[in-house]
Design a protein around this motif. Structure first.
Motif, mmCIF file in Angstrom:
data_model
loop_
_atom_site.group_PDB
_atom_site.id
_atom_site.type_symbol
_atom_site.label_atom_id
_atom_site.label_comp_id
_atom_site.label_asym_id
_atom_site.label_seq_id
_atom_site.Cartn_x
_atom_site.Cartn_y
_atom_site.Cartn_z
ATOM 1 N N ALA A 2 80.983 20.292 -36.749
ATOM 2 C CA ALA A 2 80.898 21.116 -37.954
ATOM 3 C C ALA A 2 81.602 21.148 -39.178
ATOM 4 N N THR A 3 80.214 22.015 -40.437
ATOM 5 C CA THR A 3 81.561 22.167 -41.789
ATOM 6 C C THR A 3 82.975 22.904 -41.657
ATOM 7 N N ASP A 4 83.906 22.108 -42.217
ATOM 8 C CA ASP A 4 85.179 22.664 -42.172
ATOM 9 C C ASP A 4 85.567 23.569 -43.684
ATOM 10 N N ILE A 5 85.480 24.277 -43.558
ATOM 11 C CA ILE A 5 86.110 25.038 -44.887
ATOM 12 C C ILE A 5 87.219 25.825 -45.069
ATOM 13 N N HIS A 6 88.360 25.468 -45.873
ATOM 14 C CA HIS A 6 89.478 25.891 -45.521
ATOM 15 C C HIS A 6 89.750 27.746 -46.491
ATOM 16 N N PRO A 7 90.072 28.530 -45.128
ATOM 17 C CA PRO A 7 90.126 30.266 -45.345
ATOM 18 C C PRO A 7 90.364 30.599 -46.909
ATOM 19 N N SER A 8 91.259 29.681 -47.573
ATOM 20 C CA SER A 8 91.513 29.869 -48.908
ATOM 21 C C SER A 8 90.478 29.412 -50.003
ATOM 22 N N ASP A 12 80.714 29.728 -53.949
ATOM 23 C CA ASP A 12 80.090 31.013 -54.905
ATOM 24 C C ASP A 12 78.481 30.944 -53.435
ATOM 25 N N PRO A 13 78.325 32.017 -52.807
ATOM 26 C CA PRO A 13 77.231 31.929 -51.718
ATOM 27 C C PRO A 13 76.084 31.253 -52.659
ATOM 28 N N SER A 14 75.362 31.081 -53.146
ATOM 29 C CA SER A 14 73.985 29.870 -53.313
ATOM 30 C C SER A 14 73.994 28.766 -54.175
ATOM 31 N N ALA A 15 75.377 27.721 -53.442
ATOM 32 C CA ALA A 15 76.319 26.616 -53.625
ATOM 33 C C ALA A 15 75.575 26.060 -52.096
ATOM 34 N N GLU A 16 74.598 25.298 -51.577
ATOM 35 C CA GLU A 16 74.300 23.989 -50.907
ATOM 36 C C GLU A 16 74.889 23.521 -50.194
ATOM 37 N N LEU A 17 75.896 23.663 -48.915
ATOM 38 C CA LEU A 17 76.587 22.460 -48.231
ATOM 39 C C LEU A 17 75.737 21.632 -46.791
ATOM 40 N N GLY A 18 76.267 20.560 -46.992
ATOM 41 C CA GLY A 18 75.871 19.465 -46.168
ATOM 42 C C GLY A 18 77.033 19.490 -45.280
ATOM 43 N N ALA A 19 76.303 18.826 -43.632
ATOM 44 C CA ALA A 19 76.500 18.929 -42.324
ATOM 45 C C ALA A 19 78.176 18.570 -42.994
ATOM 46 N N ASP A 20 79.024 18.968 -41.795
ATOM 47 C CA ASP A 20 80.551 17.710 -41.566
ATOM 48 C C ASP A 20 80.995 17.607 -43.120
ATOM 49 N N VAL A 21 80.802 18.684 -44.171
ATOM 50 C CA VAL A 21 81.343 18.792 -44.949
ATOM 51 C C VAL A 21 82.604 19.391 -44.942
#
Length: 272
Positions: A2-8, A12-21
């Motif tokens: 799954a997409t892994d995002i560091h909490p820090s 922006d809410p409008s950003a589109e992130l693909g899979a496995d980012v």
């Protein structure tokens, strides 16, 4: 995965992130951005608004992608930065978006390596498989063809074209077009003939390499005018695509063509 995002990270809410980012610590991703599948964005990277990138890019720490143009006429217009797939963007690289005075977008192809501190200015177009070494600087509106290598600490003036499969030596400056397939270097960049080692590595035939070498001598060292030399090369080497591409590129030059190093004291006009 799954997409892994560091909490820090700040996204922006409008950003589109693909899979496995993967997005590392303290990353900032602006509005109206698109990040393709499998991309890895390391710590402290800034992705500015209106940036789009394809799959499997790797952005190293402190790079800034999609920054506002360093152009006095820029007034905040909506312009773009677009990257393809599988690019390696190293530390502290900067890529600026386009301008409405230009193409409205800056484009980097796929499978490129931009080494630390390289800069790509507004409205540039960089082809696939390009390597820009450390601290290479492209001014605005520069076009770089596919499979070009630009060595470290080199600079290219605005509106200049670098033809495909060219090799530019380090600590060089370029204010005129560099034709495809050529080797150029020197503080004031000059041509030194075809990039034979690079061409062979990229699978060009012996016939093509020999033809380019002969065409180069006719066009740049025969004493003929540039147009006479191209006509002679085309006459002596008919039906060879690489020679046809070389002469077409030279004829299309608007800023002139980088001269042969033996002509360094001669006029640099492509009409000579």
């Amino acid at each position: 995965m799954a997409t892994d995002i560091h909490p820090s990270a700040v996204i922006d809410p409008s950003a589109e992130l693909g899979a496995d980012v993967r997005i590392g610590p303290y990353v900032v991703i602006g509005a109206d951005t698109k990040i393709g599948d499998g991309t890895w964005i390391e710590s402290h990277v800034v992705i500015k608004s209106y940036t789009e990138m394809g799959k499997n890019n790797h952005i190293h720490p402190h790079a800034v992608i999609g920054g506002e143009p360093q152009h006095t006429a820029y007034k905040g217009e909506k312009t773009y930065t677009r990257l393809g797939d599988n690019n390696q963007i190293r530390e502290c690289v900067t890529i600026h978006r386009g301008t409405v005075q230009g193409a409205q977008e800056t484009v980097v192809g796929s499978n490129c390596m931009l080494m630390a501190y390289a800069h790509i200015a507004h409205d540039c177009v960089v082809g696939d498989n390009v390597i820009m070494a450390n601290s290479v600087n492209l001014a605005g509106h520069v076009e770089v063809g596919r499979n070009v290598i630009i060595s470290g600490m080199s600079a290219v003036q605005q509106f200049i074209r670098i033809g495909e499969y060219a090799f530019l030596g380090g600590a060089s400056g370029y204010k005129l077009d560099v034709p495809p397939f050529m080797l150029a270097h020197g503080v004031r960049g000059m041509l030194f003939g075809p990039n034979l080692i690079g061409l062979k590595r990229n699978g060009f035939s012996t016939e093509a390499c020999k033809a380019l070498k002969k065409a180069y001598k006719i066009i740049f060292r025969s004493g003929l005018t540039r147009e006479e030399g191209m006509a002679q090369a085309e006459k002596e080497l008919p039906g060879i695509p690489e020679v046809e591409r070389l002469t077409a590129f030279i004829r299309e030059a608007k800023k002139g063509v980088t001269p042969d190093h033996k002509q360094r004291n001669c006029s640099e006009s492509h009409d000579d």
